[in-house]
Design a protein around this motif. Structure first.
Motif, mmCIF file in Angstrom:
data_model
loop_
_atom_site.group_PDB
_atom_site.id
_atom_site.type_symbol
_atom_site.label_atom_id
_atom_site.label_comp_id
_atom_site.label_asym_id
_atom_site.label_seq_id
_atom_site.Cartn_x
_atom_site.Cartn_y
_atom_site.Cartn_z
ATOM 1 N N GLY A 163 -9.923 16.570 -8.219
ATOM 2 C CA GLY A 163 -8.559 16.888 -7.836
ATOM 3 C C GLY A 163 -8.068 15.997 -6.717
ATOM 4 O O GLY A 163 -8.750 15.078 -6.272
ATOM 5 N N ARG A 164 -6.858 16.262 -6.263
ATOM 6 C CA ARG A 164 -6.278 15.465 -5.204
ATOM 7 C C ARG A 164 -7.133 15.542 -3.942
ATOM 8 O O ARG A 164 -7.643 16.593 -3.586
ATOM 9 C CB ARG A 164 -4.877 15.973 -4.875
ATOM 10 N N SER A 165 -7.236 14.411 -3.283
ATOM 11 C CA SER A 165 -8.067 14.346 -2.072
ATOM 12 C C SER A 165 -7.205 14.628 -0.842
ATOM 13 O O SER A 165 -6.880 13.725 -0.075
ATOM 14 C CB SER A 165 -8.722 12.966 -1.970
ATOM 15 N N PHE B 237 -10.296 4.936 1.864
ATOM 16 C CA PHE B 237 -9.289 3.891 1.681
ATOM 17 C C PHE B 237 -8.883 3.740 0.211
ATOM 18 O O PHE B 237 -7.700 3.693 -0.122
ATOM 19 C CB PHE B 237 -9.834 2.568 2.226
ATOM 20 N N LYS B 238 -9.858 3.682 -0.683
ATOM 21 C CA LYS B 238 -9.565 3.467 -2.092
ATOM 22 C C LYS B 238 -8.881 4.676 -2.714
ATOM 23 O O LYS B 238 -7.969 4.534 -3.525
ATOM 24 C CB LYS B 238 -10.850 3.131 -2.848
ATOM 25 N N ARG B 239 -9.298 5.887 -2.326
ATOM 26 C CA ARG B 239 -8.709 7.080 -2.920
ATOM 27 C C ARG B 239 -7.280 7.300 -2.439
ATOM 28 O O ARG B 239 -6.511 8.019 -3.070
ATOM 29 C CB ARG B 239 -9.580 8.303 -2.606
ATOM 30 N N LYS B 240 -6.914 6.675 -1.340
ATOM 31 C CA LYS B 240 -5.539 6.747 -0.860
ATOM 32 C C LYS B 240 -4.656 5.650 -1.459
ATOM 33 O O LYS B 240 -3.471 5.590 -1.173
ATOM 34 C CB LYS B 240 -5.494 6.643 0.668
ATOM 35 N N GLY B 241 -5.228 4.778 -2.264
ATOM 36 C CA GLY B 241 -4.435 3.730 -2.896
ATOM 37 C C GLY B 241 -4.910 2.332 -2.580
ATOM 38 O O GLY B 241 -4.444 1.357 -3.184
#
Length: 235
Positions: free
Chosen positions: A167-169, A175-179
């Protein structure tokens, strides 16, 4: 602008029929199911910022027909919106329902920032969100001055797609999961050096000491904030 474009009569009809100084029942129901909104702020010099806020349905709380509140979650630490509100209490909120009714709602008003402790002291029945990363670091409370419809003419009809994988973090610092460096800005950072915005006439250097907050203007008797001020000047 209304005189030059010949829209005064049309604008007056909109003010009379669509602009309220409170949230009526249908507006309150609309707000309570939204999962996102766009926020406009400006600092004491008038330099603007727009940002996106999202959360579970109801994260933008309707406290009463003239008051909204939303939690500020952990972010990038820049605090652009909150910093602007400390200097200039005027805010604009735009909610757009892309999924169901394909309609929007504008809310203009004045805001103040409260700590989570202060907010819960004033509103002890406020629920606590159990999701990691959705703990309120502070709250923004907005007093409604104007509320009015955004027509559906150019709003696309979208459809939710089920999430795949985790699901959403919420609140992640990954860094990568934020874009990641999607726009390649980090790759250019070494070339451009430390960031400093371009100078504006009469504007002191970046990271100056804060000045006294800008007092909100007198409340308009009718009409959308910017255009109603033009009408008062014209009259």
């Amino acid at each position: 602008m209304q005189v030059r474009s010949g829209t005064t009569a049309r604008a007056d009809k909109f003010y009379a029929e669509q602009v309220l100084d409170r949230l009526n029942e249908r507006m309150r129901e609309f707000v309570a199911r939204q999962e996102m909104f766009f926020l406009a702020t400006a600092d004491r010099h008038g330099s603007c910022d727009s940002t996106f806020r999202a959360g579970p349905p109801g994260f933008l709380h309707v406290l009463d027909d003239t008051t909204l509140a939303y939690p500020e979650y952990r972010g990038n630490g820049v605090q652009a919106g909150l910093g602007n509100i400390e200097e200039n209490a005027q805010v604009g909120i735009l909610m757009v329902d892309f999924l169901q009714d394909r309609i929007g709602l504008h809310v203009n008003g004045t805001a103040r920032v409260l700590t989570d402790t202060e907010m819960r002291r004033e509103h002890p029945g406020l629920p606590v969100d159990p999701a990691p990363g959705r703990r309120a670091e502070c709250w923004v409370v907005v007093s409604v001055d104007e509320a009015y419809v955004h027509c559906s003419k150019h709003i696309p009809h979208l459809q939710k797609v089920p999430l795949t994988g985790p699901g959403r973090s919420w609140g992640t610092d990954d860094f990568k999961r934020k874009g990641g460096d999607f726009f390649g800005a980090a790759a250019e950072a070494g070339e451009r050096g430390p960031y400093a915005p371009p100078p504006r006439p009469g504007h002191a250097p970046w990271r100056e000491e804060p000045a006294e907050p800008v007092a909100p203007p007198a409340r308009a008797s009718s009409g959308s904030g910017f255009v109603s001020r033009l009408l008062r000047r014209r009259s």
